[in-house]
Each structure stands twice: as structure tokens, then as C-alpha cells.
Motif scaffolding. Structure first.
Motif, PDB file in Angstrom:
ATOM      1  N   TYR A  31       0.828  -1.219   0.000  1.00  0.00           N
ATOM      2  CA  TYR A  31       0.000   0.000   0.000  1.00  0.00           C
ATOM      3  C   TYR A  31       0.857   1.262   0.000  1.00  0.00           C
ATOM      4  CZ  TYR A  31      -4.259  -2.670   0.927  1.00  0.00           C
ATOM      5  OH  TYR A  31      -5.317  -3.523   0.840  1.00  0.00           O
ATOM      6  N   ASN A  32       1.903   1.280   0.806  1.00  0.00           N
ATOM      7  CA  ASN A  32       2.745   2.467   0.889  1.00  0.00           C
ATOM      8  C   ASN A  32       3.483   2.743  -0.413  1.00  0.00           C
ATOM      9  OD1 ASN A  32       2.046   3.072   3.538  1.00  0.00           O
ATOM     10  ND2 ASN A  32       3.617   1.740   4.367  1.00  0.00           N
ATOM     11  N   ILE A  33       3.941   1.708  -1.078  1.00  0.00           N
ATOM     12  CA  ILE A  33       4.635   1.900  -2.362  1.00  0.00           C
ATOM     13  C   ILE A  33       3.656   2.376  -3.426  1.00  0.00           C
ATOM     14  CG2 ILE A  33       5.826   0.662  -4.224  1.00  0.00           C
ATOM     15  CD1 ILE A  33       7.238  -0.945  -1.964  1.00  0.00           C
ATOM     16  N   ILE A  34       2.436   1.834  -3.433  1.00  0.00           N
ATOM     17  CA  ILE A  34       1.424   2.295  -4.391  1.00  0.00           C
ATOM     18  C   ILE A  34       1.090   3.765  -4.161  1.00  0.00           C
ATOM     19  CG2 ILE A  34      -1.016   2.051  -5.039  1.00  0.00           C
ATOM     20  CD1 ILE A  34      -0.637  -0.999  -4.655  1.00  0.00           C
ATOM     21  N   ILE A  35       0.928   4.166  -2.899  1.00  0.00           N
ATOM     22  CA  ILE A  35       0.633   5.574  -2.596  1.00  0.00           C
ATOM     23  C   ILE A  35       1.797   6.463  -3.013  1.00  0.00           C
ATOM     24  CG2 ILE A  35       0.241   7.221  -0.713  1.00  0.00           C
ATOM     25  CD1 ILE A  35      -1.327   4.984   0.706  1.00  0.00           C
ATOM     26  N   LEU A  36       3.036   6.020  -2.764  1.00  0.00           N
ATOM     27  CA  LEU A  36       4.216   6.796  -3.146  1.00  0.00           C
ATOM     28  C   LEU A  36       4.303   6.958  -4.663  1.00  0.00           C
ATOM     29  CD1 LEU A  36       6.830   8.197  -2.184  1.00  0.00           C
ATOM     30  CD2 LEU A  36       7.974   5.993  -2.446  1.00  0.00           C
ATOM     31  N   SER A  40       3.751  10.452  -6.671  1.00  0.00           N
ATOM     32  CA  SER A  40       4.811  10.937  -7.568  1.00  0.00           C
ATOM     33  C   SER A  40       4.255  11.228  -8.958  1.00  0.00           C
ATOM     34  CB  SER A  40       5.935   9.903  -7.670  1.00  0.00           C
ATOM     35  OG  SER A  40       6.499   9.652  -6.411  1.00  0.00           O
ATOM     36  N   GLY A  41       3.360  10.373  -9.434  1.00  0.00           N
ATOM     37  CA  GLY A  41       2.733  10.594 -10.741  1.00  0.00           C
ATOM     38  C   GLY A  41       1.924  11.876 -10.764  1.00  0.00           C
ATOM     39  N   PHE A  42       1.138  12.109  -9.715  1.00  0.00           N
ATOM     40  CA  PHE A  42       0.357  13.349  -9.631  1.00  0.00           C
ATOM     41  C   PHE A  42       1.270  14.572  -9.632  1.00  0.00           C
ATOM     42  CE2 PHE A  42      -3.287  10.896  -9.049  1.00  0.00           C
ATOM     43  CZ  PHE A  42      -4.406  11.679  -8.859  1.00  0.00           C
ATOM     44  N   LEU A  43       2.351  14.525  -8.845  1.00  0.00           N
ATOM     45  CA  LEU A  43       3.270  15.658  -8.770  1.00  0.00           C
ATOM     46  C   LEU A  43       3.956  15.901 -10.114  1.00  0.00           C
ATOM     47  CD1 LEU A  43       4.545  17.816  -6.980  1.00  0.00           C
ATOM     48  CD2 LEU A  43       6.302  16.148  -6.355  1.00  0.00           C
ATOM     49  N   ILE A  44       4.375  14.849 -10.787  1.00  0.00           N
ATOM     50  CA  ILE A  44       5.041  14.997 -12.087  1.00  0.00           C
ATOM     51  C   ILE A  44       4.094  15.587 -13.118  1.00  0.00           C
ATOM     52  CG2 ILE A  44       6.020  13.681 -14.017  1.00  0.00           C
ATOM     53  CD1 ILE A  44       7.301  11.844 -11.864  1.00  0.00           C
ATOM     54  N   VAL A  45       2.844  15.145 -13.151  1.00  0.00           N
ATOM     55  CA  VAL A  45       1.864  15.698 -14.096  1.00  0.00           C
ATOM     56  C   VAL A  45       1.585  17.169 -13.778  1.00  0.00           C
ATOM     57  CG1 VAL A  45      -0.547  15.573 -14.868  1.00  0.00           C
ATOM     58  CG2 VAL A  45       0.817  13.495 -14.708  1.00  0.00           C
ATOM     59  N   GLY A  46       1.490  17.520 -12.492  1.00  0.00           N
ATOM     60  CA  GLY A  46       1.275  18.912 -12.112  1.00  0.00           C
ATOM     61  C   GLY A  46       2.421  19.805 -12.547  1.00  0.00           C
ATOM     62  N   ILE A  47       3.648  19.343 -12.315  1.00  0.00           N
ATOM     63  CA  ILE A  47       4.823  20.123 -12.733  1.00  0.00           C
ATOM     64  C   ILE A  47       4.899  20.195 -14.258  1.00  0.00           C
ATOM     65  CG2 ILE A  47       7.354  20.161 -12.728  1.00  0.00           C
ATOM     66  CD1 ILE A  47       7.198  18.955  -9.881  1.00  0.00           C
ATOM     67  N   SER A  48       4.598  19.097 -14.951  1.00  0.00           N
ATOM     68  CA  SER A  48       4.609  19.075 -16.420  1.00  0.00           C
ATOM     69  C   SER A  48       3.598  20.066 -16.996  1.00  0.00           C
ATOM     70  CB  SER A  48       4.301  17.673 -16.946  1.00  0.00           C
ATOM     71  OG  SER A  48       5.314  16.771 -16.580  1.00  0.00           O
ATOM     72  N   SER A  49       2.445  20.198 -16.342  1.00  0.00           N
ATOM     73  CA  SER A  49       1.443  21.152 -16.830  1.00  0.00           C
ATOM     74  C   SER A  49       1.927  22.592 -16.641  1.00  0.00           C
ATOM     75  CB  SER A  49       0.095  20.944 -16.138  1.00  0.00           C
ATOM     76  OG  SER A  49       0.149  21.356 -14.794  1.00  0.00           O
ATOM     77  N   TYR A  50       2.763  22.840 -15.644  1.00  0.00           N
ATOM     78  CA  TYR A  50       3.301  24.191 -15.418  1.00  0.00           C
ATOM     79  C   TYR A  50       4.355  24.546 -16.463  1.00  0.00           C
ATOM     80  CZ  TYR A  50       5.669  28.113 -13.239  1.00  0.00           C
ATOM     81  OH  TYR A  50       6.230  29.338 -13.012  1.00  0.00           O
ATOM     82  N   ILE A  71      -2.283  22.749 -10.217  1.00  0.00           N
ATOM     83  CA  ILE A  71      -1.996  23.077  -8.813  1.00  0.00           C
ATOM     84  C   ILE A  71      -2.582  22.004  -7.890  1.00  0.00           C
ATOM     85  CG2 ILE A  71      -2.521  24.708  -6.954  1.00  0.00           C
ATOM     86  CD1 ILE A  71      -2.332  26.938  -9.043  1.00  0.00           C
ATOM     87  N   ILE A  72      -3.806  21.601  -8.173  1.00  0.00           N
ATOM     88  CA  ILE A  72      -4.451  20.572  -7.344  1.00  0.00           C
ATOM     89  C   ILE A  72      -3.690  19.254  -7.443  1.00  0.00           C
ATOM     90  CG2 ILE A  72      -6.560  19.187  -7.051  1.00  0.00           C
ATOM     91  CD1 ILE A  72      -6.797  22.069  -6.045  1.00  0.00           C
ATOM     92  N   MET A  73      -3.242  18.890  -8.640  1.00  0.00           N
ATOM     93  CA  MET A  73      -2.483  17.642  -8.802  1.00  0.00           C
ATOM     94  C   MET A  73      -1.164  17.711  -8.039  1.00  0.00           C
ATOM     95  SD  MET A  73      -3.349  16.247 -12.564  1.00  0.00           S
ATOM     96  CE  MET A  73      -2.898  14.599 -12.142  1.00  0.00           C
ATOM     97  N   CYS A  74      -0.487  18.869  -8.062  1.00  0.00           N
ATOM     98  CA  CYS A  74       0.747  19.031  -7.269  1.00  0.00           C
ATOM     99  C   CYS A  74       0.450  18.882  -5.784  1.00  0.00           C
ATOM    100  CB  CYS A  74       1.385  20.396  -7.546  1.00  0.00           C
ATOM    101  SG  CYS A  74       2.188  20.520  -9.138  1.00  0.00           S
ATOM    102  N   PHE A  75      -0.636  19.491  -5.325  1.00  0.00           N
ATOM    103  CA  PHE A  75      -1.017  19.421  -3.911  1.00  0.00           C
ATOM    104  C   PHE A  75      -1.297  17.972  -3.494  1.00  0.00           C
ATOM    105  CE2 PHE A  75      -4.459  19.368  -0.732  1.00  0.00           C
ATOM    106  CZ  PHE A  75      -3.773  19.940   0.334  1.00  0.00           C
ATOM    107  N   TYR A  76      -2.119  17.255  -4.277  1.00  0.00           N
ATOM    108  CA  TYR A  76      -2.423  15.857  -3.956  1.00  0.00           C
ATOM    109  C   TYR A  76      -1.160  14.999  -4.007  1.00  0.00           C
ATOM    110  CZ  TYR A  76      -7.479  16.649  -4.210  1.00  0.00           C
ATOM    111  OH  TYR A  76      -8.753  17.083  -3.982  1.00  0.00           O
ATOM    112  N   GLY A  77      -0.299  15.254  -4.971  1.00  0.00           N
ATOM    113  CA  GLY A  77       0.946  14.491  -5.086  1.00  0.00           C
ATOM    114  C   GLY A  77       1.847  14.686  -3.881  1.00  0.00           C
ATOM    115  N   ILE A  78       1.999  15.942  -3.458  1.00  0.00           N
ATOM    116  CA  ILE A  78       2.844  16.223  -2.291  1.00  0.00           C
ATOM    117  C   ILE A  78       2.258  15.579  -1.035  1.00  0.00           C
ATOM    118  CG2 ILE A  78       3.642  18.080  -0.760  1.00  0.00           C
ATOM    119  CD1 ILE A  78       3.951  19.795  -3.341  1.00  0.00           C
ATOM    120  N   CYS A  79       0.939  15.688  -0.864  1.00  0.00           N
ATOM    121  CA  CYS A  79       0.291  15.062   0.307  1.00  0.00           C
ATOM    122  C   CYS A  79       0.499  13.551   0.312  1.00  0.00           C
ATOM    123  CB  CYS A  79      -1.201  15.377   0.325  1.00  0.00           C
ATOM    124  SG  CYS A  79      -1.575  17.083   0.730  1.00  0.00           S
TER     125      CYS A  79
END
Length: 192
Positions: A31-36, A40-50, A71-79
């Protein structure tokens, strides 16, 4: 949650010691690896959109506008990354594992649980055996939240849980475990 290592704890005529360990470590790691990875995917997509460039080729961010979706994808990714790293740290530190020891030689009951790394994070409860009034079994059945506890009832103090099970045992196994402790301590066994 926690489970007794075996149903035959270290026992002689004067000392009863039960090791407590975490049962579902492999599931927690998965579970922890899947969440990580998901975070990471959410954060990368958020940064890519910027930056308007796909950092990872299979994570397409062409349809994502940075404000507000990126911005929301970056926020969810960081969380998600923070939560998964914290849970991995807790699993590595073996938080919640420990032992219950009833020592007739010293006349003491010791309940020890390991905490996360840090100052004063371990739990170490010590009481005199003469303060123990009874051993109590507590069973709460629910559709999604069944709990079974074995508690030590202390004279004029709160009850202390020494075994908390989220994956229930059979009733006779729980009663056998509680009666073993009660007979070792020569105290009555109560139910709730």
C-alpha cells in the motif's frame, strides 16, 4: 493491528512474557509503495502542466491546465508522498511492537511498545502485580469495525489494554489467552 507472536509465550513459573509484533507488514509495504508511486505521478503531471513539457513521456499533461488542475495535482501528489514516507518510516521503526511481561520475581507488570524515532516516543508502563484486580475481555462487534481487547483492570485506576486485535480470533482462543494470563496472576477473569 498487533498480534501475539505465538500462542506459547515465554513462560516459566515466575515470568510470563508475550512478544507483540505487527502482522501485515507485506500488505502495508505494498500500500505504501502504491501511494508513493501514485503521489509521484500526480506531482510529475502537475509540474509538467506548469512547464508545458511532459517530464515522463507516458504521463501526458497536454490536456491539463496548470491553474486550477495542475496546482491541485501538485497538492495531492505532495500530500500522498508525505503520507507514504511517514507510513514507511513507521513500518521501518516497528512502531507499536513490543512486549507484555508479568514478573513474579520482581512483582512487576511491564507493558512496552516501541514508538517512532524521537525523544520519549516509546511507551513503557510499569505497575506492581498487587495493583492488578482482574483480567478483562472486551469484544465489540460491528459490520466493518470488530475489535477484541484483553485488558488489565487496576485497583482505582483505568483499565490498560495489553492486547488489541483488529483481526478477530475465535472467542475460545481469546478466552484461552486471557484465562492463561489470569491464572498466572491468580486474579479473576471478567467479560464485558
Amino acid at each position: 493491528m498487533n498480534k501475539i507472536k505465538d500462542m506459547n509465550p515465554l513462560k516459566n513459573e515466575k515470568i510470563l512474557r508475550e512478544e507483540i509484533y505487527e502482522k501485515n507488514k507485506i500488505t502495508k509495504w505494498i500500500y505504501n509503495i502504491i501511494i508513493l508511486l501514485g503521489g509521484s505521478g500526480f506531482l510529475i503531471v502537475g509540474i509538467s502542466s506548469y512547464i508545458k513539457y511532459n517530464i515522463v513521456y507516458f504521463l501526458n499533461s497536454d490536456q491539463i491546465i496548470f491553474f486550477p488542475q495542475g496546482i491541485i495535482m501538485c497538492f495531492y501528489g505532495i500530500c500522498a508522498i508525505i503520507i507514504s514516507i511517514n507510513q514507511i518510516k513507521i513500518t521501518l521503526n516497528k512502531a507499536g511492537e513490543g512486549y507484555n511481561e508479568f514478573n513474579k520475581n520482581l512483582g512487576l507488570m511491564q507493558i512496552y511498545r516501541k514508538g517512532t524515532k524521537g525523544k520519549n516516543s516509546d511507551i513503557n508502563i510499569i505497575y506492581q502485580l498487587t495493583d492488578i484486580e482482574a483480567i478483562k475481555i472486551e469484544i465489540k462487534n460491528g459490520y466493518f469495525n470488530s475489535k477484541q481487547n484483553i485488558l488489565v483492570c487496576l485497583k482505582e485506576k483505568n483499565d490498560i489494554p495489553i492486547l488489541q486485535l483488529t483481526n478477530p480470533l475465535k472467542i475460545n482462543e481469546l478466552e484461552k489467552k486471557a484465562s492463561e494470563i489470569a491464572s498466572f496472576l491468580n486474579v479473576p477473569l471478567k467479560g464485558s
